[in-house]
Design a protein around this motif. Structure first.
Motif, PDB file in Angstrom:
ATOM      1  N   LYS A 193      85.363   8.043 117.897  1.00 47.72           N
ATOM      2  CA  LYS A 193      85.041   8.686 116.628  1.00 47.72           C
ATOM      3  C   LYS A 193      86.142   9.658 116.218  1.00 47.72           C
ATOM      4  O   LYS A 193      86.538   9.725 115.050  1.00 47.72           O
ATOM      5  N   GLN A 249      72.969  13.095 115.968  1.00 45.55           N
ATOM      6  CA  GLN A 249      73.486  11.995 115.161  1.00 45.55           C
ATOM      7  C   GLN A 249      72.336  11.142 114.646  1.00 45.55           C
ATOM      8  O   GLN A 249      71.277  11.045 115.277  1.00 45.55           O
ATOM      9  N   GLU A 250      72.569  10.481 113.510  1.00 46.16           N
ATOM     10  CA  GLU A 250      71.595   9.534 112.983  1.00 46.16           C
ATOM     11  C   GLU A 250      71.911   8.156 113.526  1.00 46.16           C
ATOM     12  O   GLU A 250      73.063   7.712 113.486  1.00 46.16           O
ATOM     13  N   GLU A 300      71.278   5.179 112.443  1.00 49.88           N
ATOM     14  CA  GLU A 300      71.816   4.225 111.471  1.00 49.88           C
ATOM     15  C   GLU A 300      73.308   4.425 111.255  1.00 49.88           C
ATOM     16  O   GLU A 300      74.090   3.462 111.214  1.00 49.88           O
ATOM     17  N   HIS A 301      73.732   5.681 111.132  1.00 52.10           N
ATOM     18  CA  HIS A 301      75.151   5.967 110.922  1.00 52.10           C
ATOM     19  C   HIS A 301      75.970   5.579 112.143  1.00 52.10           C
ATOM     20  O   HIS A 301      77.080   5.036 112.015  1.00 52.10           O
ATOM     21  N   ARG A 332      76.317   1.777 112.348  1.00 51.47           N
ATOM     22  CA  ARG A 332      77.248   1.294 111.318  1.00 51.47           C
ATOM     23  C   ARG A 332      78.697   1.594 111.711  1.00 51.47           C
ATOM     24  O   ARG A 332      79.592   0.766 111.564  1.00 51.47           O
ATOM     25  N   PHE A 333      78.919   2.793 112.231  1.00 53.64           N
ATOM     26  CA  PHE A 333      80.265   3.188 112.644  1.00 53.64           C
ATOM     27  C   PHE A 333      80.781   2.284 113.759  1.00 53.64           C
ATOM     28  O   PHE A 333      81.923   1.793 113.716  1.00 53.64           O
TER      29      PHE A 333
END
Length: 483
Positions: free
Chosen positions: A41, A73-74, A76-77, A80-81
């Motif tokens: 990240k 952290q979410e 979904e994010h 996706r990342f």
């Protein structure tokens, strides 16, 4: 393009300070290498915010991926990342892959994610799964990955387990390092099968291994050089009301051993013929406490076989619990440690030094003695290694006979903030004086303080000791350091 930094990068100012250089000024060929050292990240953020477009294109050449998911952290994010990074990188050879999950995330996604490094010839794989939701089963492909050099699996609550089907086709011809941290292995047959499929394994680390319920505990490997089997503070040994029934070590080439366990029922084989260094913590099960609670108690026989099996060691660290075991669970006299030159003993205020006099007498070539703490439970069988009991007329002079030339003393267990000098400086100084008056061959004494205040107090003690008349070794050097 050459990977030598350009003139701007190395140019010096008149006051010999380097000029500030933007990351985008560095040679292009350095980009993948630098980014691979960062968490993925962070690497993506750096490439997007601080580097020119050609740096971004180098993301696909990252040789190392490090993903971490936590409660801030979410999901979904994060998903996706990760998908974006993997799509951009494509199917290229991968050196290292690390995944740490500290919060719940879909197990199906994790299973799919673990397939990626396996599909791309990963050499170093680290999976730390501490929370997950839904169904997750570690792919058996992990144990048949021919390219793996390092495999580290860490978990809790048995989120990762290994059964017979997982290792049925195991094949790890290049594996040199294997870590199993709180991983649940079904039984000894599964474990032995796994090790047998690692022909060049050099390092084996097992943390919080719950092998007490196995019918036997075998570690068999001719290639092992380092072996570590320990319990952490997170999983207390006292939670288990039985010792291992049988423990066997057929590891003739192990050089370093770190071992923590209850005394086993038996030790049919201990092959440590190449052992150089060992840290040993053997503990006893409190039979009375367990019986009072109405639990079935299975306790070990004695520690004789185990201690006898490591007498070829050169450097030895004994926890305070092990000293108790030597006193209470050792039938014949302690065997000689013929090759031992460096011995470290940990002290505990609630445990005695009962076994230390005899232990020192069985180390004929001991050069360095390290004591982590001097305060211990006063008993009548300390010999003359301490001033706890004043009736010393018939005490055997173990200290006088000791060949030790270097004595190192820490004011308590290394790492603890509060030291013994802060608690009772006079008692600490008296014990050091006891050594100086009896150890004939001492050349150097080093005393380590835990804090600045302790070091200051120790300087005063050392000054008095240097002036002490009648020291057994008149020319002994005394120094004070901060641990």
């Amino acid at each position: 393009m050459s990977c030598v930094p350009n003139e701007k990068f190395v140019e010096m100012t008149s006051n010999n300070k380097k000029k500030k250089t933007e990351l985008c000024d560095l040679p292009k060929c350095l980009a993948p290498h630098i980014l691979s050292w960062l968490p993925t990240k962070t690497a993506v953020t750096v490439s997007l915010l601080f580097m020119k477009g050609w740096w971004r294109s180098e993301m696909k050449n990252l040789s190392s991926l490090k993903f971490s998911f936590s409660d801030d952290q979410e999901e979904e994010h994060f998903v996706r990342f990760v998908d974006q990074v993997l799509r951009q990188r494509g199917n290229r050879k991968l050196d290292s892959f690390s995944l740490t999950l500290n919060d719940e995330i879909d197990g199906g996604f994790v299973t799919h994610l673990v397939d990626y490094p396996l599909d791309n010839g990963v050499e170093k794989l680290k999976l730390s799964i501490y929370d997950i939701k839904g169904n997750f089963q570690l792919s058996s492909r992990v144990f048949s990955q021919a390219t793996l050099v390092t495999l580290k699996l860490a978990t809790n609550r048995s989120l990762i387990w290994i059964n017979g089907d997982d290792v049925a086709a195991a094949h790890l011809p290049c594996l040199k390092t294997l870590w199993l941290d709180d991983v649940l292995v079904a039984d000894v047959k599964v474990f032995v099968r796994l090790l047998s499929r690692c022909p060049i394994l050099e390092e084996l680390v097992m943390i919080d291994m719950k092998w007490h319920n196995w019918e036997a505990c075998f570690v068999v490997s001719a290639s092992l050089r380092r072996l570590k089997i320990v319990w952490t503070d997170y999983v207390e040994m006292d939670e288990y009301d039985r010792c291992p029934q049988s423990v066997l070590f057929d590891t003739p080439n192990v050089l370093y051993l770190e071992y923590t366990d209850h005394i086993a029922g038996q030790y049919p084989l201990l092959k440590f013929s190449s052992l150089i260094e060992a840290k040993i913590r053997l503990e006893m099960i409190d039979e009375k406490e367990e019986e009072d609670e109405g639990q079935e108690v299975i306790v070990g026989d004695n520690a004789t076989a185990f201690i006898t099996g490591i007498t070829s060691v050169r450097k030895l660290y004994l926890y305070a619990n092990t000293i108790q075991v030597l006193h209470h669970y050792f039938d014949p006299p302690i065997p000689e440690f013929v090759y031992l030159t460096h011995l470290t003993i940990q002290s505990d205020k609630e445990l005695g030094w009962d076994a230390i006099p005899e232990l020192l007498s069985k180390c004929p070539h001991l050069e360095t003695l390290v004591l982590e703490g001097l305060f211990h439970l006063a008993t009548d069988v300390c010999g003359d290694v301490c001033p706890c009991r004043r009736n010393m007329e018939q005490a055997i002079s173990y200290l006088v006979k000791s060949p030790v030339t270097h004595l190192e003393i820490y004011e308590g267990v290394v790492g603890k903030k509060r030291g013994e000098v802060t608690e009772d400086a006079a008692r600490f100084g008296e014990q050091v004086r006891w050594f100086l008056m009896r150890m004939l061959h001492l050349q150097q004494v080093k005393i380590y303080g835990q804090t600045e205040d302790s070091v200051t107090a120790l300087y005063d003690i050392a000054t008095e000791l240097r002036r002490l008349e009648g020291k057994a070794s008149p020319n002994v050097q005394i120094s004070v350091l901060q641990a």
